[in-house]
Enzyme design. Structure first.
Site, mmCIF file in Angstrom:
data_model
loop_
_atom_site.group_PDB
_atom_site.id
_atom_site.type_symbol
_atom_site.label_atom_id
_atom_site.label_comp_id
_atom_site.label_asym_id
_atom_site.label_seq_id
_atom_site.Cartn_x
_atom_site.Cartn_y
_atom_site.Cartn_z
ATOM 1 N N SER A 168 -1.037 15.889 -11.993
ATOM 2 C CA SER A 168 -1.225 15.564 -13.413
ATOM 3 C C SER A 168 -1.739 16.830 -14.090
ATOM 4 O O SER A 168 -2.733 17.410 -13.627
ATOM 5 C CB SER A 168 -2.260 14.442 -13.558
ATOM 6 O OG SER A 168 -2.713 14.356 -14.913
ATOM 7 N N ASP A 195 0.823 -1.205 0.000
ATOM 8 C CA ASP A 195 0.000 0.000 0.000
ATOM 9 C C ASP A 195 0.859 1.259 0.000
ATOM 10 O O ASP A 195 1.367 1.677 1.045
ATOM 11 C CB ASP A 195 -0.894 -0.026 1.250
ATOM 12 C CG ASP A 195 -1.776 1.197 1.355
ATOM 13 O OD1 ASP A 195 -2.341 1.430 2.447
ATOM 14 O OD2 ASP A 195 -1.900 1.922 0.356
HETATM 15 N N1 5HQ Z 1 -6.102 1.755 1.376
HETATM 16 C C1 5HQ Z 1 -5.595 0.726 2.289
HETATM 17 C C2 5HQ Z 1 -6.542 -0.414 2.456
HETATM 18 C C3 5HQ Z 1 -6.331 -1.609 1.815
HETATM 19 C C4 5HQ Z 1 -7.232 -2.644 1.986
HETATM 20 C C5 5HQ Z 1 -8.329 -2.433 2.806
HETATM 21 C C6 5HQ Z 1 -9.293 -3.488 3.046
HETATM 22 C C7 5HQ Z 1 -9.294 -4.734 2.530
HETATM 23 C C8 5HQ Z 1 -10.401 -5.345 3.081
HETATM 24 C C9 5HQ Z 1 -11.012 -4.432 3.899
HETATM 25 O O1 5HQ Z 1 -10.330 -3.280 3.873
HETATM 26 N N2 5HQ Z 1 -8.546 -1.269 3.415
HETATM 27 C C10 5HQ Z 1 -7.673 -0.270 3.236
#
Ligand code: 5HQ
Length: 329
Positions: free
Chosen positions: A198, A34
């Site tokens: 951008s 991430d």
């Molecule tokens: N932007 C970071 C991130 C990645 C995956 C998730 C996620 C996966 C399943 C539930 O929530 N949440 C936030």
């Protein structure tokens, strides 16, 4: 040193998961890399059993190289409303042949229901700047920052793909993985993200609109979230697209053939094919589909998530002056 690891899409490309080995002997978990956050956290032996539904857990007591980071805690919440928190260990972390010792591995003692529901995801590996790591009282470095001194080059690259496995590479740029040349653009890391501007966009075969879009390159967000003026312009080109308040986004018939979306990077352009913008059916009938381009309303900046990044080969240059490089592929 260098590393190279596969990034496998899950749930209609909603996220991309990569194997990460932690501890001695190795415990291999599937983590979501991430670039929009900076905590490496995992489901663990400390996660309540009721919150673990299929995930693989890290057990520090089974690792001879694990050390409890005494008194350290972490707590994070994400844009999609999910969250997690817990304690901290340091341990050896290996990604695609690249091993780094004494990396902060954040053990989940709480996870929100959204994570419990995601059986394939065993945690996240943050690749934004260490300035937004949530560990207290002593902030910790990301895996990339810990690896940097050993890397051949202070970079990592993201090569995500539509509906098939892509790659994250560390320490080198694979020039055979993209077409033409890389265009680099400035990064404002003052908020801890890979933020860039951008200079314009286009819908389908239209001319470039010089409305600039400032946002973050975020592999942990599924969609492309842009200003509502841009969203409106895009969906105006699709006869049966409509804003569905129950879904809180634009939907269209799944059979619709969609126009492409182009975003400029410096003097070059990345074209997102229309099919990448058909994200997923909103109902089991599969009649209406959710758009891959939605509004960044209320966030304060745009998010170039997987829908945008998977159309490019992206270099995250973590040198003294961080920058982003984009190439078509
Ligand atoms: N932007 C970071 C991130 C990645 C995956 C998730 C996620 C996966 C399943 C539930 O929530 N949440 C936030």
């Amino acid at each position: 040193a260098t590393g190279s690891v596969v990034a496998t899409p899950a749930q209609y490309d909603a996220e991309y998961l990569s194997p990460v080995s932690i501890g001695t002997p190795a415990q291999t978990l599937m983590l979501d890399f991430d670039t929009g956050s900076s905590d490496l956290w995992v489901f663990s032996s400390e996660t309540p059993k009721s919150s673990v539904q299929g995930q693989t857990v890290y057990n520090p007591s089974k690792s001879s190289t694990a050390k409890k980071l005494s008194g350290a805690t972490w707590k994070i919440s994400y844009g999609d409303g999910s969250s997690s928190s817990g304690s901290v260990y340091t341990d050896k972390v290996t990604i695609g042949g690249l091993s780094v010792s004494n990396v902060a591995v954040e053990s989940a003692q709480k996870v929100s229901r959204e994570f419990t529901a995601e059986a394939d995801l065993d945690g996240l590996l943050g690749l934004a700047f260490s300035s937004i790591n949530t560990v207290q009282p002593t902030q910790q470095k990301t895996f990339f920052d810990m690896a940097k001194p050993s890397l051949d080059s202070a970079v990592f690259t993201a090569d995500l793909k539509y509906g098939k496995a892509g790659k994250y590479n560390f320490g080198y740029i694979d020039d055979s993985a993209y077409n033409g040349s890389l265009t680099y653009t400035a990064v404002d890391s003052s908020n801890g993200w890979w933020m860039f501007t951008s200079p314009g966009y286009a819908v389908g075969s239209g001319t470039l609109d010089s409305t600039s879009i400032t946002g973050i390159a975020d592999t942990g967000t599924t969609l492309l979230l842009v200003p509502s003026s841009v969203v409106t312009t895009y969906y105006k080109q699709i006869r049966n697209a409509r804003y569905d308040s129950s879904q809180a986004g634009y939907v269209f018939p799944c059979s619709t053939s969609l126009p492409s979306f182009t975003y400029a990077v410096g003097n070059s352009q990345i074209v997102i094919p229309g099919k990448y913008i058909n994200f997923a059916p909103v109902d089991s009938a599969g009649s209406s589909c959710f758009g891959g381009i939605q509004s960044d309303e209320g966030i304060g900046f745009s998010i170039f998530g997987d829908v945008a990044l998977k159309a490019a080969f992206v270099v995250f240059d973590g040198s003294q002056s961080p920058r982003l490089g984009f190439a078509s592929k």
